[in-house]
Write an enzyme that holds these catalytic residues in place. Structure first.
Site, PDB file in Angstrom:
ATOM      1  CG  ASP A  22       3.124   6.510   1.188  1.00  0.00           C
ATOM      2  OD1 ASP A  22       2.204   6.079   1.904  1.00  0.00           O
ATOM      3  OD2 ASP A  22       4.323   6.479   1.498  1.00  0.00           O
ATOM      4  N   GLY A  33       2.720   1.403  11.714  1.00  0.00           N
ATOM      5  CA  GLY A  33       2.320   0.738  12.944  1.00  0.00           C
ATOM      6  C   GLY A  33       1.808  -0.650  12.606  1.00  0.00           C
ATOM      7  N   GLY A  34       0.913  -0.669  11.644  1.00  0.00           N
ATOM      8  CA  GLY A  34       0.360  -1.935  11.211  1.00  0.00           C
ATOM      9  C   GLY A  34      -0.090  -1.845   9.776  1.00  0.00           C
ATOM     10  CG  MET A  35       0.058  -3.339   5.326  1.00  0.00           C
ATOM     11  SD  MET A  35      -0.813  -1.869   4.723  1.00  0.00           S
ATOM     12  CE  MET A  35      -2.014  -2.625   3.626  1.00  0.00           C
ATOM     13  CD  GLU A  36      -5.008  -2.058   5.781  1.00  0.00           C
ATOM     14  OE1 GLU A  36      -4.014  -1.724   6.444  1.00  0.00           O
ATOM     15  OE2 GLU A  36      -5.583  -1.270   4.993  1.00  0.00           O
ATOM     16  CG  ASN A  37      -0.353  -7.023   4.293  1.00  0.00           C
ATOM     17  OD1 ASN A  37      -0.692  -6.283   3.371  1.00  0.00           O
ATOM     18  ND2 ASN A  37       0.780  -6.851   4.957  1.00  0.00           N
ATOM     19  CD  GLN A  72      -2.941   1.063   2.370  1.00  0.00           C
ATOM     20  OE1 GLN A  72      -2.583   0.572   3.424  1.00  0.00           O
ATOM     21  NE2 GLN A  72      -4.090   1.689   2.249  1.00  0.00           N
ATOM     22  CG  HIS A 127      -7.948  -1.752   7.797  1.00  0.00           C
ATOM     23  ND1 HIS A 127      -8.581  -0.808   7.028  1.00  0.00           N
ATOM     24  CD2 HIS A 127      -6.919  -1.105   8.403  1.00  0.00           C
ATOM     25  CE1 HIS A 127      -7.955   0.362   7.159  1.00  0.00           C
ATOM     26  NE2 HIS A 127      -6.944   0.206   7.995  1.00  0.00           N
ATOM     27  CE1 TYR A 185      -4.673   7.209   8.004  1.00  0.00           C
ATOM     28  CE2 TYR A 185      -5.208   5.428   9.508  1.00  0.00           C
ATOM     29  CZ  TYR A 185      -4.488   5.908   8.444  1.00  0.00           C
ATOM     30  OH  TYR A 185      -3.584   5.099   7.812  1.00  0.00           O
ATOM     31  NE  ARG A 220       3.934   3.206  14.480  1.00  0.00           N
ATOM     32  CZ  ARG A 220       3.185   3.015  15.540  1.00  0.00           C
ATOM     33  NH1 ARG A 220       3.716   2.475  16.633  1.00  0.00           N
ATOM     34  NH2 ARG A 220       1.912   3.337  15.533  1.00  0.00           N
ATOM     35  CG  HIS A 223      -6.449   0.844  12.759  1.00  0.00           C
ATOM     36  ND1 HIS A 223      -7.140   2.032  12.631  1.00  0.00           N
ATOM     37  CD2 HIS A 223      -5.828   0.645  11.569  1.00  0.00           C
ATOM     38  CE1 HIS A 223      -6.929   2.526  11.413  1.00  0.00           C
ATOM     39  NE2 HIS A 223      -6.134   1.705  10.752  1.00  0.00           N
ATOM     40  CD  GLU A 224      -3.424  -2.000  10.919  1.00  0.00           C
ATOM     41  OE1 GLU A 224      -3.967  -2.143   9.817  1.00  0.00           O
ATOM     42  OE2 GLU A 224      -2.923  -0.914  11.295  1.00  0.00           O
ATOM     43  CD  GLU A 230      -6.538   3.482   6.971  1.00  0.00           C
ATOM     44  OE1 GLU A 230      -6.798   3.237   8.168  1.00  0.00           O
ATOM     45  OE2 GLU A 230      -5.835   2.734   6.265  1.00  0.00           O
TER      46      GLU A 230
HETATM   47  N1  BES Z   1      -3.401   0.795   5.988  1.00  0.00           N
HETATM   48  C1  BES Z   1      -2.754   1.576   6.956  1.00  0.00           C
HETATM   49  C2  BES Z   1      -1.301   1.820   6.641  1.00  0.00           C
HETATM   50  C3  BES Z   1      -1.050   2.560   5.353  1.00  0.00           C
HETATM   51  C4  BES Z   1      -1.816   3.645   4.977  1.00  0.00           C
HETATM   52  C5  BES Z   1      -0.025   2.168   4.531  1.00  0.00           C
HETATM   53  C6  BES Z   1      -1.563   4.300   3.775  1.00  0.00           C
HETATM   54  C7  BES Z   1       0.232   2.825   3.333  1.00  0.00           C
HETATM   55  C8  BES Z   1      -0.551   3.887   2.955  1.00  0.00           C
HETATM   56  C9  BES Z   1      -2.870   0.953   8.346  1.00  0.00           C
HETATM   57  O1  BES Z   1      -4.087   0.346   8.596  1.00  0.00           O
HETATM   58  C10 BES Z   1      -2.768   2.057   9.355  1.00  0.00           C
HETATM   59  O2  BES Z   1      -3.593   2.912   9.339  1.00  0.00           O
HETATM   60  N2  BES Z   1      -1.763   2.002  10.221  1.00  0.00           N
HETATM   61  C11 BES Z   1      -1.547   2.986  11.250  1.00  0.00           C
HETATM   62  C12 BES Z   1      -2.002   2.479  12.586  1.00  0.00           C
HETATM   63  C13 BES Z   1      -3.341   2.899  13.023  1.00  0.00           C
HETATM   64  C14 BES Z   1      -3.580   2.458  14.450  1.00  0.00           C
HETATM   65  C15 BES Z   1      -3.703   4.329  12.841  1.00  0.00           C
HETATM   66  C16 BES Z   1      -0.066   3.236  11.377  1.00  0.00           C
HETATM   67  O3  BES Z   1       0.702   2.523  10.752  1.00  0.00           O
HETATM   68  O4  BES Z   1       0.322   4.121  12.115  1.00  0.00           O
HETATM   69 ZN    ZN Z   2      -5.686   1.731   8.788  1.00  0.00          ZN
END
Ligand code: BES
Ligand code: ZN
Length: 632
Positions: free
Chosen positions: A406, A299-303, A172, A330, A414, A587, A326-327, A349
């Site tokens: 990106d 932080g996380g990626m919802e694969n 992503q 998704h 969000y 991060r 959160h993940e 989001e």
């Molecule tokens: N899908 C997103 C990460 C993302 C967004 C990757 C846009 C590339 C482009 C993921 O679900 C996310 O939102 N992660 C957040 C954590 C969340 C608790 C707000 C992060 O990584 O901080």
């Molecule tokens: Zn997210």
């Protein structure tokens, strides 16, 4: 043709339509469509993909690749089952930095011609493959480049175990095309099977049905039966083990990390149960986590089936697990019902943040969820301040044409997205809103959708001609207008009210050591630290640090917030910890504000550049793209 010159139809019904491709607009014969088809028709323009799925679209991928750590490349074949809808002689894929060796048609692999178009910095190159009207399979033999942006190749020193290399992908938003030739638009869905060869001492996992244990052949097979968009293609290879949490849930991590991870995420099965209670059955069979080395840029990626997660949430007290909620959320908002283009990112989001907080409320009560809501609101107001309240990037429906998605994806999607949904919930009541959202997820399950389509659903299924309600909801004000509508809800928190009292006492001269902070979670601490004045003297900084040991906190959120004050107030006691943090953690959410604070003074900038020079090899391309630009 530039991608933004074309208009795509939504999937699901594309197969039944005859489309005329032209450079500016695609016209369809609406008279011959049934009403249902017309209703389903949506015009979704993806300005970030060269693919033209209304002409020829991929439906299934058979991936057969080998992972080579020495050359830092992935090579093999991507074989697609395709629908040549227009019966024309071309199918277009997205690529970026890929070496395309050969392309074949059909099951008997007849070689065909192909050509790569001009390179765009963000979008890469279109791959035009010559096909026949009857072609139903296209096989592309390719190789990635060592600097493929989705991939991070870690040497053993950059892992927890220090013995084996590690690889992970981050697709992503539009990086899948840097490791697979693919129609890289979230409006296009495929199922996939994969065969992945890796060094024998390592294991491979994907966003698919996973092996759970290492085998001696180094060859792993995967299956993703549900249709997913390309940005959810994911692979990781390394020395990892699996630990079961519940019947449907578990954790993959390096052996050195697995125990800490198993403790931290012990409640993930309960989260799944809570989520299902709100929005119905989990549709992806298993839900597992993969804990990555600290360079993971998010932080996380919802694969799907396998969320990728940063080890910076391993706080030892389960205080940062809302990220898992959160993940997991998704799995409904994003993976099941997907934003059709990155301009509709808030559908992914905003719904996910809303759902994440509902899960946390279900599990830990409203006072807990309220803290998250207040912190999120602080993030939102800061982002609006930074972008400017008039900025078009503060609208929910974005316009990212010509930009790297990106870089355009901010907290607005969000937190403003979440606030909009809470606003609707307030207007109609929770029961009715839950029913509506449930129906939304079921109606659009395994489809991609866009803002207009969602709003149409909102009008027909919730507002239903109630003009007073429509006025109250104010779609125009929330979705298409910059800033925040005046009547938005400002979240409040009882638990934070106590933090604010404590803070006031400190500000009025009470020594930090005498403050009552017993039972504070990391959220209370974060609120406290965020409230601290921008300018503090050394004595104040020391007073706080002595009492609460912020500089050595094991909580990454607390640490990252504290470092901002340390930098702004020239508190050099924290220098060493700061440098360690910046060289270990990749991060982006933490790195950007810290480097920004450093770069605010000439002296700090020098420090930033010195640390960055050392730390940069530890960061994923997603982070270095942002930081290179910021620190140049
Ligand atoms: N899908 C997103 C990460 C993302 C967004 C990757 C846009 C590339 C482009 C993921 O679900 C996310 O939102 N992660 C957040 C954590 C969340 C608790 C707000 C992060 O990584 O901080
Ligand atoms: Zn997210």
């Amino acid at each position: 043709m530039k991608p933004y010159q074309k208009y795509l139809l939504g999937l699901g019904m594309a197969g039944s339509l005859h489309l005329t491709a032209c450079t500016t607009q695609t016209t369809t014969n609406t008279e011959t469509m049934t009403t249902a088809q017309q209703a389903q028709q949506q015009v979704s323009e993806d300005v970030h993909s060269y693919a033209e799925p209304t002409k020829a679209v991929a439906r299934h991928l058979d991936l057969d690749i080998a992972v080579n750590f020495d050359s830092k490349t992935i090579s093999g074949t991507a074989s697609y089952a395709i629908d040549n809808l227009a019966k024309g002689n071309e199918i277009i894929f997205d690529t970026r930095g890929l070496q395309i060796e050969k392309v074949f048609l059909g099951d008997n692999k007849e070689e065909t011609t192909f050509r790569l178009g001009e390179t765009d910095k963000f979008l890469g190159q279109p791959l035009y493959v010559t096909i026949k009207p009857e072609t139903n399979r296209v096989t592309i033999k390719y190789k990635t480049s060592p600097d493929a942006a989705a991939l991070q190749w870690l040497n053993p020193q950059q892992t927890a175990g220090k013995k084996h290399p590690f690889l992970f992908t981050q697709s992503q938003a539009i990086l899948a095309r840097t490791w697979i030739p693919i129609q890289d638009s979230p409006g296009i869905r495929i199922t996939y099977n994969a065969k992945v060869s890796v060094p024998k001492e390592l294991m491979a996992v994907m966003s698919a049905e996973n092996p759970m244990e290492k085998n001696d052949t180094g060859v792993y097979s995967f299956q993703m039966k549900q249709q997913i968009p390309s940005y959810l293609m994911a692979l990781s290879v390394g020395d990892m083990v699996f630990s079961e949490v519940g019947p449907q849930t578990g954790i993959y991590a390096e052996p050195a990390t697995i125990e800490a991870a198993a403790y931290e995420f012990a409640e993930m099965d309960k989260m799944l149960v809570a989520a299902e209670k709100i929005y119905g059955k989990y549709r992806w069979d298993r839900y597992d986590l993969l804990v990555l080395p600290p360079s993971f840029p998010f932080g996380g990626m919802e694969n799907p089936r396998l969320t990728f997660v940063t080890p910076t949430v391993l706080a030892k007290d389960r205080s940062l697990t809302s990220l898992i909620a959160h993940e997991l959320a998704h799995s409904w908002s994003g993976n099941l019902v997907t934003n059709a283009t990155w301009n509709d990112f808030w559908l992914n989001e905003g719904f996910t943040v809303y759902f994440e907080r509902r899960i946390m409320e279900e599990l830990y009560g409203k006072p807990y969820a309220d803290m998250l809501a207040v912190l999120g609101y602080q993030d939102l107001t800061n982002t609006i301040k930074e972008l400017g309240a008039e900025s078009e990037d503060t609208r929910l429906k974005l316009d990212l044409e010509g930009r790297d998605p990106d870089e355009g994806l901010t907290d607005i999607a969000y937190e403003k997205g979440n606030l909009f949904l809470r606003h609707i919930e307030m207007a109609v009541g929770r029961e009715r809103f839950d029913e509506f959202v449930n129906k939304y997820f079921n109606t659009f399950a395994f489809q991609s959708t866009n803002t207009d389509k969602f709003l149409e659903f909102l009008r027909t299924d919730l507002i239903k001609g109630d003009t007073e309600l429509a006025e109250k909801i104010d779609i125009e004000g929330w979705v298409f207008t910059a800033g925040l509508p005046e009547d938005h809800i400002k979240p409040t928190s009882e638990r934070f009210a106590q933090v604010e009292e404590t803070y006031t006492a400190w500000k009025n001269g009470k020594p930090a050591s005498q403050l009552i902070t017993k039972d504070w979670s990391s959220h209370e601490w974060l609120h406290f630290i965020r409230m601290l004045p921008a300018n503090m003297n050394q004595q104040q900084m020391q007073d706080l640090d002595k009492a609460f040991n912020f500089t050595n906190s094991g909580n990454s959120e607390v640490l990252a917030a504290w470092f901002i004050h340390a930098i702004n107030n020239n508190y050099i006691t924290a220098d060493k910890a700061l440098e360690t943090f910046l060289t270990n953690v990749g991060r982006r959410k933490f790195l950007v504000p810290i480097y920004k604070a450093l770069a605010a003074t000439p002296e700090g900038k020098k420090k930033a550049l010195a640390i960055y020079a050392k730390a940069r090899p530890n960061y994923h391309a997603v982070s270095t793209v942002t930081l290179d630009e910021m620190l140049k």
